[in-house]
Enzyme design. Structure first.
Site, mmCIF file in Angstrom:
data_model
loop_
_atom_site.group_PDB
_atom_site.id
_atom_site.type_symbol
_atom_site.label_atom_id
_atom_site.label_comp_id
_atom_site.label_asym_id
_atom_site.label_seq_id
_atom_site.Cartn_x
_atom_site.Cartn_y
_atom_site.Cartn_z
ATOM 1 N N GLU A 98 27.646 -118.556 87.658
ATOM 2 C CA GLU A 98 28.879 -117.971 87.129
ATOM 3 C C GLU A 98 28.631 -116.527 86.709
ATOM 4 O O GLU A 98 27.558 -116.200 86.204
ATOM 5 C CB GLU A 98 29.352 -118.743 85.890
ATOM 6 N N ASP A 99 29.630 -115.670 86.888
ATOM 7 C CA ASP A 99 29.519 -114.316 86.351
ATOM 8 C C ASP A 99 29.634 -114.356 84.828
ATOM 9 O O ASP A 99 28.887 -113.696 84.127
ATOM 10 C CB ASP A 99 30.588 -113.390 86.959
ATOM 11 N N ASP A 102 33.283 -118.029 79.186
ATOM 12 C CA ASP A 102 34.095 -117.537 78.078
ATOM 13 C C ASP A 102 34.478 -118.731 77.200
ATOM 14 O O ASP A 102 33.686 -119.169 76.364
ATOM 15 C CB ASP A 102 35.298 -116.805 78.691
ATOM 16 N N PHE A 152 36.975 -106.846 76.904
ATOM 17 C CA PHE A 152 37.389 -107.291 78.237
ATOM 18 C C PHE A 152 36.566 -106.474 79.214
ATOM 19 O O PHE A 152 36.614 -105.245 79.200
ATOM 20 C CB PHE A 152 38.889 -107.078 78.478
ATOM 21 N N ARG A 165 36.232 -105.065 90.817
ATOM 22 C CA ARG A 165 35.103 -105.970 91.085
ATOM 23 C C ARG A 165 33.918 -105.220 91.705
ATOM 24 O O ARG A 165 32.777 -105.638 91.586
ATOM 25 C CB ARG A 165 35.532 -107.090 92.055
HETATM 26 C C1 PRP Z 1 36.357 -116.220 85.272
HETATM 27 C C2 PRP Z 1 34.874 -116.504 85.442
HETATM 28 C C3 PRP Z 1 34.767 -117.953 85.138
HETATM 29 C C4 PRP Z 1 35.867 -118.178 84.126
HETATM 30 C C5 PRP Z 1 35.270 -118.183 82.758
HETATM 31 O O1 PRP Z 1 37.002 -116.509 86.465
HETATM 32 O O2 PRP Z 1 34.422 -116.191 86.727
HETATM 33 O O3 PRP Z 1 34.976 -118.758 86.283
HETATM 34 O O4 PRP Z 1 36.786 -117.098 84.241
HETATM 35 O O5 PRP Z 1 36.253 -118.399 81.772
HETATM 36 P P1 PRP Z 1 36.308 -119.706 80.882
HETATM 37 O O6 PRP Z 1 34.931 -119.985 80.383
HETATM 38 O O7 PRP Z 1 37.261 -119.314 79.762
HETATM 39 O O8 PRP Z 1 36.866 -120.832 81.698
HETATM 40 P P2 PRP Z 1 38.529 -116.110 86.762
HETATM 41 O O9 PRP Z 1 39.409 -117.284 86.459
HETATM 42 O O10 PRP Z 1 38.855 -114.833 86.066
HETATM 43 O O11 PRP Z 1 38.533 -115.939 88.336
HETATM 44 P P3 PRP Z 1 37.695 -114.932 89.266
HETATM 45 O O12 PRP Z 1 36.244 -115.392 89.200
HETATM 46 O O13 PRP Z 1 38.279 -115.104 90.616
HETATM 47 O O14 PRP Z 1 37.863 -113.544 88.720
#
Ligand code: PRP
Length: 175
Positions: A98-99, A102, A152, A165
């Protein structure tokens, strides 16, 4: 697109150091076994690409796509698997990449689903961990950067409304 005021928070050199350290930890824990690296689209694609090129293990790569946030600065709290794996994970050493973690809602849904499929082992590797923001109890096994302030952030795969990105550094969006 509305232009945002960006400030570099983690420069690419810092990110590279953390990625190398993570790859070293993972190598130490798994070698000489094979791992299945699962990237969570879209945000993890840059991190995953750098991580696997540092990881001197036999490995295969697959991706999932989740839905949770949409084009918004706040979480909707709803997580669905939009695109599932093309590979069976049963009996394999799986590392979810995961990037950012949160609230933890996305990774919790994915971990629970993957656990049902009976992998040999299942671990989570996150470049960024905002652990003070958790809404559910879940921890990553490998963490690159722990954030204790609620910026953010964009860049290195992370987006604001699908933009930024491609930035090589991780930047905060300033007011
Ligand atoms: C982001 C990130 C995780 C998630 C984390 O993805 O890549 O998958 O949010 O948040 P959380 O812990 O509150 O669930 P996002 O939904 O923004 O999609 P993306 O990776 O396509 O940008």
């Amino acid at each position: 697109m509305e232009t945002k005021n960006l400030k570099i928070l983690y420069p690419k050199e810092t990110i590279q150091e953390r990625v190398t350290a993570l790859a070293g930890q993972i190598y130490h824990d798994y070698q000489p076994e094979e791992v299945l690296v699962v990237g969570v689209l879209k945000g993890s694609f840059v991190f995953l690409a750098d991580l696997v090129r540092e990881l001197k293990l036999p490995l295969i790569i697959d991706f999932v796509r989740l839905s949770s946030y949409g084009n918004s600065l706040t979480s909707s709290g709803t997580v669905k698997i939009l695109k599932d794996l093309e590979t069976s994970i049963t009996g394999k050493n799986v590392i979810i990449v995961e990037d950012i973690i949160d609230t933890g809602l996305s990774i919790k849904v994915l971990k629970d689903e993957f656990t049902k499929r009976q992998p040999r082992s299942l671990k989570i590797c996150a470049l960024i961990d905002k652990n003070f923001r958790r809404k559910v109890e879940i921890d990553a096994d490998y963490v690159g950067i722990t954030m204790d302030r609620d910026y953010f952030i964009v860049g290195y795969g992370l987006d604001w409304a699908e933009n930024y990105r491609q930035l090589p550094d991780i930047c905060s969006i300033e007011p």
